[in-house]
Write a protein that holds these residues in place. Sequence first.
Motif, PDB file in Angstrom:
ATOM      1  N   MET A 171     -15.196  -7.586  -4.570  1.00 27.39           N
ATOM      2  CA  MET A 171     -15.652  -7.446  -5.644  1.00 27.39           C
ATOM      3  C   MET A 171     -14.286  -7.441  -6.857  1.00 27.39           C
ATOM      4  O   MET A 171     -13.283  -7.626  -6.186  1.00 27.39           O
ATOM      5  CB  MET A 171     -15.625  -5.911  -5.532  1.00 27.39           C
ATOM      6  N   TRP A 172     -15.413  -7.621  -7.798  1.00 32.71           N
ATOM      7  CA  TRP A 172     -14.550  -7.641  -8.946  1.00 32.71           C
ATOM      8  C   TRP A 172     -14.190  -6.701  -9.698  1.00 32.71           C
ATOM      9  O   TRP A 172     -14.778  -6.177  -9.661  1.00 32.71           O
ATOM     10  CB  TRP A 172     -15.067  -8.925  -9.817  1.00 32.71           C
ATOM     11  N   GLU A 173     -12.423  -6.219  -9.929  1.00 31.08           N
ATOM     12  CA  GLU A 173     -12.610  -4.554 -11.143  1.00 31.08           C
ATOM     13  C   GLU A 173     -11.714  -5.135 -11.802  1.00 31.08           C
ATOM     14  O   GLU A 173     -11.223  -6.153 -12.223  1.00 31.08           O
ATOM     15  CB  GLU A 173     -11.995  -3.885  -9.681  1.00 31.08           C
ATOM     16  N   VAL A 174     -11.820  -3.441 -12.492  1.00 31.60           N
ATOM     17  CA  VAL A 174     -10.742  -3.772 -13.058  1.00 31.60           C
ATOM     18  C   VAL A 174      -9.389  -3.414 -12.857  1.00 31.60           C
ATOM     19  O   VAL A 174      -9.402  -3.097 -11.375  1.00 31.60           O
ATOM     20  CB  VAL A 174     -11.350  -2.752 -14.489  1.00 31.60           C
ATOM     21  N   PRO A 175      -8.142  -3.354 -13.266  1.00 29.02           N
ATOM     22  CA  PRO A 175      -7.467  -3.216 -12.349  1.00 29.02           C
ATOM     23  C   PRO A 175      -7.669  -0.879 -12.591  1.00 29.02           C
ATOM     24  O   PRO A 175      -7.838  -0.361 -13.917  1.00 29.02           O
ATOM     25  CB  PRO A 175      -6.066  -3.410 -13.358  1.00 29.02           C
ATOM     26  N   ALA A 176      -6.665  -0.778 -11.309  1.00 31.63           N
ATOM     27  CA  ALA A 176      -6.896   0.711 -11.088  1.00 31.63           C
ATOM     28  C   ALA A 176      -5.707   1.010 -10.402  1.00 31.63           C
ATOM     29  O   ALA A 176      -5.156   0.696  -9.277  1.00 31.63           O
ATOM     30  CB  ALA A 176      -7.729   1.058 -10.797  1.00 31.63           C
ATOM     31  N   GLY A 177      -5.131   2.517 -10.264  1.00 31.21           N
ATOM     32  CA  GLY A 177      -4.194   3.165  -9.347  1.00 31.21           C
ATOM     33  C   GLY A 177      -4.670   4.533  -9.465  1.00 31.21           C
ATOM     34  O   GLY A 177      -5.690   5.878  -9.958  1.00 31.21           O
ATOM     35  N   LEU A 178      -3.814   5.160  -7.904  1.00 29.58           N
ATOM     36  CA  LEU A 178      -3.756   6.414  -7.630  1.00 29.58           C
ATOM     37  C   LEU A 178      -2.689   7.396  -9.090  1.00 29.58           C
ATOM     38  O   LEU A 178      -2.312   6.675  -8.808  1.00 29.58           O
ATOM     39  CB  LEU A 178      -3.730   6.669  -5.675  1.00 29.58           C
ATOM     40  N   LEU A 179      -3.607   8.157  -8.941  1.00 32.86           N
ATOM     41  CA  LEU A 179      -2.714   9.739  -9.572  1.00 32.86           C
ATOM     42  C   LEU A 179      -2.033  10.135  -8.592  1.00 32.86           C
ATOM     43  O   LEU A 179      -2.160  11.687  -8.503  1.00 32.86           O
ATOM     44  CB  LEU A 179      -3.282  10.546 -10.184  1.00 32.86           C
ATOM     45  N   ASP A 180      -1.128   9.414  -7.494  1.00 34.48           N
ATOM     46  CA  ASP A 180      -0.273  10.009  -6.657  1.00 34.48           C
ATOM     47  C   ASP A 180       1.309  10.838  -6.626  1.00 34.48           C
ATOM     48  O   ASP A 180       1.706  10.442  -5.374  1.00 34.48           O
ATOM     49  CB  ASP A 180      -0.546   9.013  -5.548  1.00 34.48           C
ATOM     50  N   VAL A 181       1.550  10.287  -8.140  1.00 29.45           N
ATOM     51  CA  VAL A 181       2.775  11.188  -7.793  1.00 29.45           C
ATOM     52  C   VAL A 181       3.282  12.174  -9.069  1.00 29.45           C
ATOM     53  O   VAL A 181       2.060  12.492 -10.339  1.00 29.45           O
ATOM     54  CB  VAL A 181       3.815   9.827  -9.021  1.00 29.45           C
ATOM     55  N   ASP A 182       3.441  13.213  -9.022  1.00 30.80           N
ATOM     56  CA  ASP A 182       2.980  14.579  -8.921  1.00 30.80           C
ATOM     57  C   ASP A 182       3.524  14.674 -10.621  1.00 30.80           C
ATOM     58  O   ASP A 182       5.039  14.169 -10.597  1.00 30.80           O
ATOM     59  CB  ASP A 182       3.857  15.314  -8.417  1.00 30.80           C
ATOM     60  N   GLY A 183       3.105  15.196 -11.967  1.00 31.53           N
ATOM     61  CA  GLY A 183       3.617  15.199 -13.510  1.00 31.53           C
ATOM     62  C   GLY A 183       3.312  13.778 -14.181  1.00 31.53           C
ATOM     63  O   GLY A 183       3.708  14.397 -15.424  1.00 31.53           O
ATOM     64  N   GLU A 184       3.375  13.264 -13.304  1.00 30.39           N
ATOM     65  CA  GLU A 184       3.524  11.566 -14.401  1.00 30.39           C
ATOM     66  C   GLU A 184       2.033  11.602 -15.295  1.00 30.39           C
ATOM     67  O   GLU A 184       0.741  12.175 -14.444  1.00 30.39           O
ATOM     68  CB  GLU A 184       3.113  10.513 -13.170  1.00 30.39           C
TER      69      GLU A 184
END
Length: 218
Positions: free
Chosen positions: A83-96
């Motif tokens: 797939m062609w996507e935009v950059p993305a990622g999880l919020l997996d750092v508490d409080g970040e």
Amino acid sequence: MSGRTSEVVAGRDEVAPRPVVGRTTVHAGTVFDLVRDDIDLGDAGVVTREYLDHPGAVAIVVLDPQDRVLLLRQYRHPVRTVMWEVPAGLLDVDGEPAVEAAARELAEEADVVADRWDVLADYATTPGFSNESVRIFLARDVHEVPEAERHERHGEEAEIVTAWVPLDEAVAHVLAGELHNPSAVTGILAAAASRAGGWASLRPVEAEWPYRRGVLPD
């Protein structure tokens, strides 16, 4: 028409949690859990719903001075598609803070740093089956990460290919049914709409986000 209904503004979502009277973790996963809640709906009784308890995510629409959007090509196994996507990622750092997570993901996935950030759109990916919420940022005034400082990518990310695509062309790909990643679809259309309005719809990076996990009430 009830008093509650008379207060509703059409087209504006309202956080209005119903009491959870029971909860079971059906499966504890590496990224998200499958949970089962018993929800008290008052006169409608108690219902049971299973859904994915997800940390949430950020996505980034990156525009350069020529109004080109940065797209990444990456394999997504559940749909067996590159797939062609935009950059993305999880919020997996508490409080970040979400914008810091977005900046980190942009540098790691695309070797790009942005000096200007705004909130473009927020959405719930599958509100009937998951509590995942995604905040989409607009990133501008971009420059590349020095080669010696670039993140070493692994797994599917090692195969990432990047391309700069004119925003109008990206919109055409969405409307032609040729681009399917939800953050890309939402972000590209939101960027085109905001640009048409002179970017007046953009919100500051600290704008309220009631659907982020940890903020959204149980």
